[in-house]
Write a protein that holds these residues in place. Sequence first.
Motif, PDB file in Angstrom:
ATOM      1  N   THR A 191      -7.612   0.991  -2.343  1.00 18.41           N
ATOM      2  CA  THR A 191      -8.238   0.544  -0.968  1.00 18.41           C
ATOM      3  C   THR A 191      -8.757   1.516  -0.143  1.00 18.41           C
ATOM      4  O   THR A 191      -9.493   0.940   0.624  1.00 18.41           O
ATOM      5  CB  THR A 191      -6.949  -0.377  -0.389  1.00 18.41           C
TER       6      THR A 191
ATOM      7  N   GLN B 151      -2.735   0.165  -4.174  1.00 19.64           N
ATOM      8  CA  GLN B 151      -1.454  -0.646  -4.211  1.00 19.64           C
ATOM      9  C   GLN B 151      -0.803  -0.681  -5.346  1.00 19.64           C
ATOM     10  O   GLN B 151      -1.165  -0.624  -6.435  1.00 19.64           O
ATOM     11  CB  GLN B 151      -2.516  -2.217  -4.068  1.00 19.64           C
TER      12      GLN B 151
ATOM     13  N   LYS C   1     -14.461   5.776  -3.041  1.00 20.61           N
ATOM     14  CA  LYS C   1     -13.359   5.329  -3.641  1.00 20.61           C
ATOM     15  C   LYS C   1     -13.474   4.699  -4.739  1.00 20.61           C
ATOM     16  O   LYS C   1     -12.611   4.716  -5.957  1.00 20.61           O
ATOM     17  CB  LYS C   1     -12.723   4.336  -2.640  1.00 20.61           C
TER      18      LYS C   1
ATOM     19  N   LEU D  61      -7.205  11.407   1.877  1.00 25.84           N
ATOM     20  CA  LEU D  61      -5.950  10.374   2.049  1.00 25.84           C
ATOM     21  C   LEU D  61      -6.482   9.269   1.120  1.00 25.84           C
ATOM     22  O   LEU D  61      -7.211   8.296   1.423  1.00 25.84           O
ATOM     23  CB  LEU D  61      -5.731  10.000   3.341  1.00 25.84           C
TER      24      LEU D  61
ATOM     25  N   THR E  91      -5.369   5.633  -0.794  1.00 22.88           N
ATOM     26  CA  THR E  91      -4.336   4.655  -0.701  1.00 22.88           C
ATOM     27  C   THR E  91      -4.750   3.527  -1.803  1.00 22.88           C
ATOM     28  O   THR E  91      -5.837   3.198  -2.066  1.00 22.88           O
ATOM     29  CB  THR E  91      -4.681   3.795   0.801  1.00 22.88           C
TER      30      THR E  91
ATOM     31  N   PRO F  75       0.721  -1.122  -0.135  1.00 21.44           N
ATOM     32  CA  PRO F  75       0.096  -0.097   0.043  1.00 21.44           C
ATOM     33  C   PRO F  75       0.817   1.305  -0.035  1.00 21.44           C
ATOM     34  O   PRO F  75       1.982   1.354   0.573  1.00 21.44           O
ATOM     35  CB  PRO F  75      -0.978  -0.198   1.205  1.00 21.44           C
ATOM     36  N   VAL F  76       0.409   2.261  -0.643  1.00 23.42           N
ATOM     37  CA  VAL F  76       0.990   3.705  -0.801  1.00 23.42           C
ATOM     38  C   VAL F  76      -0.185   4.562  -0.676  1.00 23.42           C
ATOM     39  O   VAL F  76      -1.053   4.645  -1.095  1.00 23.42           O
ATOM     40  CB  VAL F  76       1.810   3.868  -1.975  1.00 23.42           C
ATOM     41  N   SER F  77       0.192   5.773   0.494  1.00 24.13           N
ATOM     42  CA  SER F  77      -0.984   6.616   0.837  1.00 24.13           C
ATOM     43  C   SER F  77      -0.295   7.902   0.343  1.00 24.13           C
ATOM     44  O   SER F  77       0.810   8.285   0.509  1.00 24.13           O
ATOM     45  CB  SER F  77      -1.092   6.610   2.283  1.00 24.13           C
TER      46      SER F  77
END
Length: 313
Positions: A72, A278, A57, A274, A276, A36-38
């Motif tokens: 995600t 993958q 989302k 925010l 998030t 995961p990257v936020s």
Amino acid sequence: MRRLLFPSLTILAIVLGFAGHPRLWSAQQPASNTIPVSVVVSIEARHGKEIPGINNKEDVRVFEGKDRLAVTAWVPLQGSEAEMNLLILIDESVGQTVANQYGDVRRFMNQQPPTTSIAVGYMEYGSVRMAQDFTKNRDAVGKALRIPLGAIAGGSSPYLAITDAIKHWPEDKGRRTILLVSDGIDALQPGFTDSYLDQAIDTAQRTGTQIYSIFASSAGHFGHTLWRINQGQNNLSELTDKTGGESYFQGLSTPVSFGPFLGEFAGRLTHQYLLTFQIKPDKKPSYRHVRLETEVPDAELVTADHVYVSPAK
């Protein structure tokens, strides 16, 4: 054979029906070899001033090249999620008349929600001298504003100071945001390439720090040199664009009032999320370019030019 015609037509109608509703996106499932990257994302209006909301989302798509990445989480940074540390950085080399704008700055600080901690620092000789550490005490941070030194503090790089500030950022939760008051001129690398600027951008992207700027003329000779002013404004635009922020200018000199710019900046902070998603990591740390899309009418998604991805374990 005739009896096969009706099921075929039914299937065709369903396919065409979904094709006519492009926002009915299929859920993208995370792959097992992703992490995961936020990132913080701002929503802007493509036209007019009314900023549309994006609540789901499923209304956000993330691409790396042609590959669609799985989203995600999409969390509005409001209420209990609105926590933010805001560092106001003032370049000591700007003209001392910038102090005339401190009334606007104090009003802006007082209007920030109680979830925002604010600090004030002064950039000098490639480093930052903190006048007030992060606090929610608006009186204390307002008193930290003082007249900059002016011409005697010239001759350094504001981008070295920005990197220094981010590296010494306290461990915290929430957004990291910098509001920079500077002319953007790098006296150490005044050409078209600037390794100190590149380093500041990389450091901000790695830590998820968004940078905004208000252009203010420097004191002394540099503040009247047209090509240096243009280069400084270009530097500020590159810095803010690549970190997901915004640069504010009023011609080639210090704005008559910071108020309109600070109002726009405050509005930007109230329409952030925010995100998030993958992504497949590389064997080494990497900075990766991703593209965001939405089909919510009149909405534009703004974030950092590149995201930092930790290496595969």
